[in-house]
Each structure stands twice: as structure tokens, then as C-alpha cells.
Write an enzyme that holds these catalytic residues in place. Structure first.
Site, PDB file in Angstrom:
ATOM      1  N   LYS A   1     -12.008  -1.613  11.555  1.00  0.00           N
ATOM      2  CA  LYS A   1     -11.375  -1.531  10.240  1.00  0.00           C
ATOM      3  C   LYS A   1     -10.912  -2.896   9.747  1.00  0.00           C
ATOM      4  O   LYS A   1     -10.966  -3.181   8.558  1.00  0.00           O
ATOM      5  CB  LYS A   1     -10.192  -0.564  10.292  1.00  0.00           C
ATOM      6  CG  LYS A   1     -10.581   0.891  10.495  1.00  0.00           C
ATOM      7  CD  LYS A   1      -9.368   1.790  10.437  1.00  0.00           C
ATOM      8  CE  LYS A   1      -9.774   3.255  10.585  1.00  0.00           C
ATOM      9  NZ  LYS A   1      -8.593   4.161  10.529  1.00  0.00           N
TER      10      LYS A   1
ATOM     11  N   TRP B   1      -1.213  -3.425  10.141  1.00  0.00           N
ATOM     12  CA  TRP B   1       0.156  -3.051   9.737  1.00  0.00           C
ATOM     13  C   TRP B   1       1.148  -3.965  10.464  1.00  0.00           C
ATOM     14  O   TRP B   1       1.895  -3.535  11.343  1.00  0.00           O
ATOM     15  CB  TRP B   1       0.423  -1.591  10.071  1.00  0.00           C
ATOM     16  CG  TRP B   1      -0.536  -0.627   9.458  1.00  0.00           C
ATOM     17  CD1 TRP B   1      -1.474   0.127  10.088  1.00  0.00           C
ATOM     18  CD2 TRP B   1      -0.632  -0.289   8.076  1.00  0.00           C
ATOM     19  NE1 TRP B   1      -2.165   0.907   9.204  1.00  0.00           N
ATOM     20  CE2 TRP B   1      -1.674   0.678   7.946  1.00  0.00           C
ATOM     21  CE3 TRP B   1       0.035  -0.696   6.915  1.00  0.00           C
ATOM     22  CZ2 TRP B   1      -2.043   1.225   6.724  1.00  0.00           C
ATOM     23  CZ3 TRP B   1      -0.339  -0.154   5.704  1.00  0.00           C
ATOM     24  CH2 TRP B   1      -1.353   0.789   5.605  1.00  0.00           C
TER      25      TRP B   1
ATOM     26  N   GLN C   1     -15.035   5.072 -10.942  1.00  0.00           N
ATOM     27  CA  GLN C   1     -13.962   5.997 -11.308  1.00  0.00           C
ATOM     28  C   GLN C   1     -14.293   7.386 -10.783  1.00  0.00           C
ATOM     29  O   GLN C   1     -15.256   8.009 -11.214  1.00  0.00           O
ATOM     30  CB  GLN C   1     -13.787   6.039 -12.835  1.00  0.00           C
ATOM     31  CG  GLN C   1     -12.646   6.921 -13.303  1.00  0.00           C
ATOM     32  CD  GLN C   1     -11.285   6.355 -12.935  1.00  0.00           C
ATOM     33  OE1 GLN C   1     -11.034   5.170 -13.130  1.00  0.00           O
ATOM     34  NE2 GLN C   1     -10.418   7.183 -12.409  1.00  0.00           N
TER      35      GLN C   1
ATOM     36  N   THR D   1      -6.532   2.540  -0.145  1.00  0.00           N
ATOM     37  CA  THR D   1      -7.564   2.284   0.865  1.00  0.00           C
ATOM     38  C   THR D   1      -8.848   1.778   0.215  1.00  0.00           C
ATOM     39  O   THR D   1      -9.478   0.823   0.687  1.00  0.00           O
ATOM     40  CB  THR D   1      -7.838   3.563   1.670  1.00  0.00           C
ATOM     41  OG1 THR D   1      -6.625   3.992   2.295  1.00  0.00           O
ATOM     42  CG2 THR D   1      -8.892   3.325   2.723  1.00  0.00           C
ATOM     43  N   THR D   2      -9.232   2.395  -0.888  1.00  0.00           N
ATOM     44  CA  THR D   2     -10.441   1.953  -1.600  1.00  0.00           C
ATOM     45  C   THR D   2     -10.254   0.548  -2.158  1.00  0.00           C
ATOM     46  O   THR D   2     -11.149  -0.307  -2.051  1.00  0.00           O
ATOM     47  CB  THR D   2     -10.763   2.933  -2.736  1.00  0.00           C
ATOM     48  OG1 THR D   2     -10.921   4.245  -2.199  1.00  0.00           O
ATOM     49  CG2 THR D   2     -12.036   2.532  -3.454  1.00  0.00           C
TER      50      THR D   2
ATOM     51  N   HIS E   1       2.585   1.358   6.280  1.00  0.00           N
ATOM     52  CA  HIS E   1       2.921   1.526   4.860  1.00  0.00           C
ATOM     53  C   HIS E   1       4.315   0.960   4.565  1.00  0.00           C
ATOM     54  O   HIS E   1       5.216   1.654   4.079  1.00  0.00           O
ATOM     55  CB  HIS E   1       2.855   3.005   4.459  1.00  0.00           C
ATOM     56  CG  HIS E   1       1.469   3.554   4.391  1.00  0.00           C
ATOM     57  ND1 HIS E   1       0.598   3.272   3.373  1.00  0.00           N
ATOM     58  CD2 HIS E   1       0.796   4.369   5.254  1.00  0.00           C
ATOM     59  CE1 HIS E   1      -0.556   3.890   3.585  1.00  0.00           C
ATOM     60  NE2 HIS E   1      -0.462   4.554   4.725  1.00  0.00           N
TER      61      HIS E   1
ATOM     62  N   HIS F   1       0.843  -1.197   0.000  1.00  0.00           N
ATOM     63  CA  HIS F   1       0.000   0.000   0.000  1.00  0.00           C
ATOM     64  C   HIS F   1       0.875   1.242   0.000  1.00  0.00           C
ATOM     65  O   HIS F   1       1.513   1.574   1.010  1.00  0.00           O
ATOM     66  CB  HIS F   1      -0.915  -0.010   1.221  1.00  0.00           C
ATOM     67  CG  HIS F   1      -1.923   1.079   1.226  1.00  0.00           C
ATOM     68  ND1 HIS F   1      -2.880   1.199   2.205  1.00  0.00           N
ATOM     69  CD2 HIS F   1      -2.150   2.117   0.377  1.00  0.00           C
ATOM     70  CE1 HIS F   1      -3.636   2.256   1.967  1.00  0.00           C
ATOM     71  NE2 HIS F   1      -3.205   2.828   0.863  1.00  0.00           N
TER      72      HIS F   1
ATOM     73  N   ALA G   1      -6.767  16.363  -4.877  1.00  0.00           N
ATOM     74  CA  ALA G   1      -5.666  16.864  -5.697  1.00  0.00           C
ATOM     75  C   ALA G   1      -6.175  17.621  -6.913  1.00  0.00           C
ATOM     76  O   ALA G   1      -5.573  18.613  -7.341  1.00  0.00           O
ATOM     77  CB  ALA G   1      -4.779  15.696  -6.138  1.00  0.00           C
TER      78      ALA G   1
END
Length: 642
Positions: free
Chosen positions: A263, A285, A487, A240-241, A290, A233, A493
């Protein structure tokens, strides 16, 4: 005992009305209010005001209705005198309230009259308008001014039908997105859901040459065995999606158990208490926040095998500070060897990439909101980096409210070329020690390592191509999603407006990510086109097999009907021709024809069985032949494009 004055006046003869004043017997209800008040103001005219009666809608008090009716019908003069004391006995407040009610009745009657006249005028005008429309449509059947009964009934029926249609339409299609009203859906064909999702040209021209093994990605993932999917990831790439899709939107024999408010989900293999997915939403994790390629390849085998303290993968450095220059260390064979553990479990690494400029801006906005990722370990070669090797860009608890210029000016910002750094093997360049080799050589080694690891991954997707990402994942792992991917073209951003100068600077800061993304996009689209061509070839082959099967069934039924007809003719000939020699010749011909047909059918069926059984005996050979044909066709088309 003396009688009261009112009682005495009740038995006296009524006074004669003055000239001009209305008499009691001639006081109708339709007199105006002004005349009634004028009559009541004169002396001796109380009977007239009482005889006028209360206004319409106001009940007669004190049971005075029968008395008034009797006074109107009685011919004697005592009738008028009998109704006078009834109103005189009322109190002053009661009489005032009755006058107020009369005024209100006058105002209400006026409003009702205006409303009635307005509705009548509106109906009359509507009748004329509809009559004009009706006359224009049906000609002599109706006229504007004179409409007969038949035309009125027909017009009423049309109006009622129109209202009924409007009511039904509003009931069936209450919103504006009614499928019945989309006329272009009937005229235009159904669009391809896998068309170019970034609104670019649908004609893709490849830039890189890839072999058949690079384009063909089909993993024999055994979810009931020991295979494991490891999700790498990368921050702000839509991971996440995609991770939620893996645990909530995939069709499995035993779906993942996700509880509300948590989660992490439990993704066990069917019949076992082992997980088949190593990701944030299944195992957490476990290898650090990450974790990158370097951390995962050394941590996942030890975590899965239950040997956290042991290092299963040897160091790629012979000595501390000196990189291993052996070419075999970065070869595909070594990569495949690192994807297996000592227990024989297969690890299939997957990841998601994104356009570098959009990803960089999204990370900047995330850092502005207070994200730090301080919990990331950055373990390389068995140790985390020192503060001298990896300095911090801020001094406080976080970097919230950081402007874009300050974010770009920090030379130690890990957002620069993050995708290349997280996909490459950092042990090849001395981890985070920048003094091991020159910067130019270091960048070249990191880029080549990231490209190699990405190419040999089991699967990777692109954020800008959600439907194609779904398609390739389903074809790679033979696992289908329940709902299609969405999509999203509008993100945080995309809401950031930057100048062309700032965009060029961001591209300069992420020049390695720009090169990697161009390479990944080319490989991704070539894989997609290759798999689509394979699907078309497979569909064409299935259609041909169906046609052959139907043709064989048709011939078989034709031969059977022909044999039955010949047998019927034989029976008729036997009944008509008692000659035994002729019957014997006919039977011989019939048996010969039937045997020939049966032999042909048997040979066809045996050949079909051999063709069906041959892939069972040699599945790899057939798969290689079919894939090689598809790859040759695709590579030939690539050469034509060039």
C-alpha cells in the site's frame, strides 16, 4: 476332380428371365429400389441384382468395375453369367452392410435434394425481391420477372458492395460504442468537463462573503526544497481514492515508486531521500489511524524534525481543564505559524469533505462489515481520552451487523459531526472533556474553529465535485494529474433506502457537519469560479499579445518591402536620369523614410521589452494588480448576483 456347383452354373447358359422381370442387359441404374429387390427375389435373377451395381458413392469391390463394363459390352450370353458369381461369393454380412449403405445413400440423397431445392427457391425469391427493389430505384433498368445480364451484374455488384461495407464496419467498430455512430458528437459542442457534477443548477448564487485572499489559492510549492503536503484523511469521504491519485496519478520529475502488493509508496524529492508527501500511502499512519487536525498539527513537525518526544506547539490551555480564551490563538497568523516547523519547513494541509448524510450512511455500512478504528489514538493536549470521556458504543470485538437505529441511538458515536470534530482544534474546548463548557458554547467554538482551519488550509476538495477538485488542486500547487478524476454517483451509501424521517434525524445528529459542508461548498465553488475567471483573463491577455506581435511583424515586413521597392526605383531613376542633383534628392528622401521607420520600430520594441521586463523586476506588484483586478471583477459580479 469334380468342379463345384457354382463353377458349373457359371458355364451353363443363363436362364431365360420370366415375363415381367427385367433382363440383365436391360437393367439400368435408374430402376427403383423396389424393382431391384423384386428382381433379386426371383430365382435366377442374381445376375440382375449384380448388374444393377452398387449405389452411387459406393466403390465396386473385388475389382468388379472392369468386369461389369466388359459384360455390358460383350454380345455373348456368357457376360451375364460371369458377373453373377461375384456378388454370390460375398458373405451374408457383407451383403447386409451393402444394403445398409444403399439405404443411407437414399436418405442422404433425399436431404441433399431438399437442401438444393430449398436454396434454389430461396435464391429465386431473393432474386425477385432484389429485382423489385432494383426496379423501384432505377426504374426501367430492370424488371421483376425479366432481368437482363447487365442488370444482374449491377445488382450483384451492389450486393457485394453492401456486404463489404458491413464487414468493414464490424471490423472497425466491433462494439456498440463506436465513435463514428455517435451523431450527436458532430451536432452538439464539446461539453465543459467542469460543469456542475451533482446535476444541480449550473447557476451558482454565493451565500458568504469572502475576500480576495480567501478565494485566491496559489501555493509556491517547492518539491525540491523543504515543503511538505500533509493530507488529513477523514473517514468515508473518498480520501482513499484521492490519496492514490497523489502517489500514482501525478506528473513529477521523480514519480513515486509503488510496488505490487504494497500500500505504501516511496515519494522522494528529486535528488534527495526525503518525502514531500505526508499521507497514508507515503508515510503510513505515522501520527495514528485517521489522525485529526489536533493530532497532525502537534505530531507532524516532531515526526519530520526527528523529535517525536518533544512538543513543538505549546498547549493552548493555561491550566488543565480551563480553555485559553485568547483570541490570538485561533487567528490566521497563529494558524500559519503552526504550519511551519523549527527547521523552516512549510506544511501545506489538504483534506476532502463529503455530504454529511451520505458520509454517515457510508460509515454505518462500514461498521456493519466489522470496521472499528480501534487503533485511532485521539491524542489531545498530549494524552488520549479516558474511558469516561470517550465511552464505547459496543461491548464485543466489533459492531458488525449493527442496525441503523442502534447506530443512531448511541450518544457517544464519533460518527456524529465527525468532520467538524476532525477539522477543529479540540484544545479550545477541553479536548474530550464535556464538562469544561456548556454544550451550546462548545458546538459554536468547534464550528468556528473548523471553518477557520478549513478556510486557511492550502486546499480542500469535495467528493461530489471530482473534476473541480482536480482543477483546483492543479491550480493551487501547479502540479498536473495524468488521468482525469472519475465521478462515481453510485456508492454504498446511495444504495441505502431511508425514509424522510430517518434522513431528518441523521441531519439533526450531524447539524454541525451540515453547516460546515454548506460553508465549504460555497467557498469551494466561489474559488472555482474565481480561478476560471482568472484563466479566461489570462487567455484573453495572451491572445492580445499574440495579435500585437503579429501586427508588428506584419508592419515590419511591409516597411522592408517598401524600402526595397524605393531602392529599386532609385536605381531605375539613376539609369534613366543622369542628373546628380535629382539622384541626391531621392537618396535623401529614401534615407529619411528608412530612418523614421527604424526609429518607430526601435521605440516599439523597447516599449515591449520594458513591459516584459517590468514583471521580472516587480513580480509581486504585477501579480497583485492582476489578481486584484480579477478579484474586483469577481466580487463585483457577486454583488450583482446578490
Amino acid at each position: 476332380m469334380a468342379l463345384p456347383a457354382s463353377a458349373v452354373r457359371a458355364f451353363e447358359p443363363p436362364p431365360q428371365p420370366e415375363r415381367g422381370a427385367p433382363a440383365c442387359t436391360t437393367c439400368p441404374r435408374w430402376h427403383s429400389r423396389v424393382e431391384a429387390e423384386l428382381a433379386a427375389s426371383r430365382p435366377g435373377s442374381v445376375a440382375a441384382s449384380v448388374c444393377a451395381g452398387p449405389p452411387r458413392g459406393v466403390s465396386h469391390g473385388f475389382n468388379s468395375g472392369p468386369l461389369l463394363e466388359k459384360t455390358r459390352k460383350a454380345p455373348s450370353s456368357l457376360a451375364g453369367a460371369a458377373c453373377a458369381p461375384l456378388f454370390a461369393l460375398l458373405s451374408r454380412g457383407r451383403r447386409r452392410r451393402m444394403h445398409v449403405l444403399r439405404r443411407r445413400w437414399d436418405l442422404g440423397s433425399l436431404c441433399r435434394a431438399l437442401l438444393t431445392r430449398g436454396l434454389a427457391a430461396l435464391g429465386h425469391s431473393l432474386k425477385h425481391v432484389l429485382g423489385a427493389i432494383f426496379s423501384k430505384i432505377f426504374g426501367p433498368l430492370a424488371s421483376v420477372g425479366n432481368m437482363d445480364e447487365k442488370s444482374n451484374k449491377l445488382l450483384l455488384a451492389l450486393v457485394m458492395l453492401f456486404l463489404f461495407a458491413v464487414i468493414v464496419l464490424q471490423y472497425v467498430c466491433p462494439g456498440t460504442e463506436c465513435q463514428l455512430l455517435r451523431l450527436h458528437a458532430f451536432s452538439s459542442p464539446v461539453p465543459d468537463p467542469y460543469r456542475s457534477e451533482d446535476e444541480s443548477s449550473a447557476r451558482f448564487v454565493p451565500r458568504y462573503n469572502f475576500t480576495r485572499s480567501d478565494l485566491l489559492r496559489k501555493v509556491d510549492f517547492d518539491i525540491k526544497g523543504d515543503d511538505l503536503i500533509v493530507f488529513l484523511h477523514i473517514q468515508k469521504t473518498g480520501g482513499t481514492t484521492f490519496g492514490r491519485h497523489l502517489v500514482r496519478n501525478i506528473q513529477l520529475e521523480q514519480p513515486c515508486e509503488c510496488r505490487v502488493g504494497q500500500k505504501k509508496c516511496t515519494c522522494h524529492r528529486p535528488g534527495k531521500r526525503e518525502t514531500w508527501l505526508f499521507s497514508r500511502f507515503s508515510t503510513g499512519w505515522s501520527c495514528g489511524l485517521h489522525a485529526d487536525w489536533t493530532e497532525l498539527t502537534s505530531c507532524v513537525p516532531s515526526v519530520v524534525d526527528g523529535k517525536r518526544d518533544s512538543r513543538l506547539r505549546p498547549s493552548s490551555k493555561d491550566k488543565r481543564g480551563s480553555p485559553n480564551t485568547n483570541a490570538v490563538a485561533n487567528s490566521p497568523s497563529s494558524t500559519k505559524a503552526r504550519n511551519t516547523s523549527k527547521s523552516g519547513k512549510n506544511f501545506y494541509y489538504i483534506t476532502i469533505l463529503r455530504d454529511p448524510v451520505s458520509r454517515y450512511l457510508s460509515e454505518w455500512r462500514h461498521v456493519q462489515r466489522g470496521a472499528t478504528w480501534k487503533a485511532s489514538l485521539h491524542v489531545c493536549d498530549g494524552r488520549p481520552p479516558t474511558s469516561e470521556e470517550l465511552p464505547s458504543c459496543y461491548t464485543g470485538d466489533d459492531w458488525s451487523g449493527c442496525p441503523l437505529k442502534e447506530f443512531m441511538d448511541c450518544p457517544y458515536n464519533l460518527a456524529n459531526n465527525r468532520q467538524v470534530r476532525m477539522l477543529s482544534d479540540l484544545t479550545l474546548v477541553g479536548c474530550y472533556n464535556l464538562s469544561v463548557m456548556p454544550e451550546k458554547q462548545r458546538n459554536k467554538v468547534l464550528l468556528e474553529s473548523a471553518k477557520s482551519n478549513l478556510k486557511h488550509m492550502a486546499f480542500f476538495g469535495l467528493t461530489e465535485f471530482q473534476r473541480k477538485t482536480q482543477y483546483l488542486f492543479e491550480k493551487t500547487f501547479n502540479m498536473n494529474f495524468i488521468l482525469p478524476f472519475t465521478q462515481y454517483n453510485t456508492t454504498r451509501a446511495s444504495s441505502v433506502e431511508i425514509s424522510e424521517e430517518i434522513q431528518k434525524r441523521i441531519e439533526g445528529l450531524n447539524f454541525l457537519d451540515m453547516e460546515l459542508y454548506s460553508y465549504a461548498k460555497d467557498l469551494f465553488l466561489q474559488r472555482y469560479q474565481f480561478m476560471r475567471q482568472k484563466d479566461h483573463q489570462e487567455a484573453r491577455r495572451k491572445r492580445q499579445e499574440q495579435r500585437r506581435f503579429l501586427k508588428g511583424r506584419l508592419l515590419q515586413t511591409h516597411f522592408l518591402s517598401q524600402g526595397q521597392g524605393q531602392s529599386q526605383n532609385l536605381n531605375q531613376n539613376q539609369s534613366q536620369n543622369p542628373n546628380p542633383n535629382a539622384n541626391q534628392n531621392l537618396t535623401q528622401n529614401l534615407t529619411q523614410n528608412l530612418t523614421q521607420n527604424l526609429v518607430q520600430n526601435l521605440t516599439q520594441s523597447s516599449s515591449q521589452k520594458e513591459n516584459r521586463e517590468s514583471p521580472k523586476h516587480n513580480p509581486g506588484k504585477e501579480q497583485n494588480d492582476s489578481t486584484s483586478n480579477g478579484a474586483n471583477d469577481y466580487i463585483g459580479s457577486v454583488e450583482k448576483w446578490r
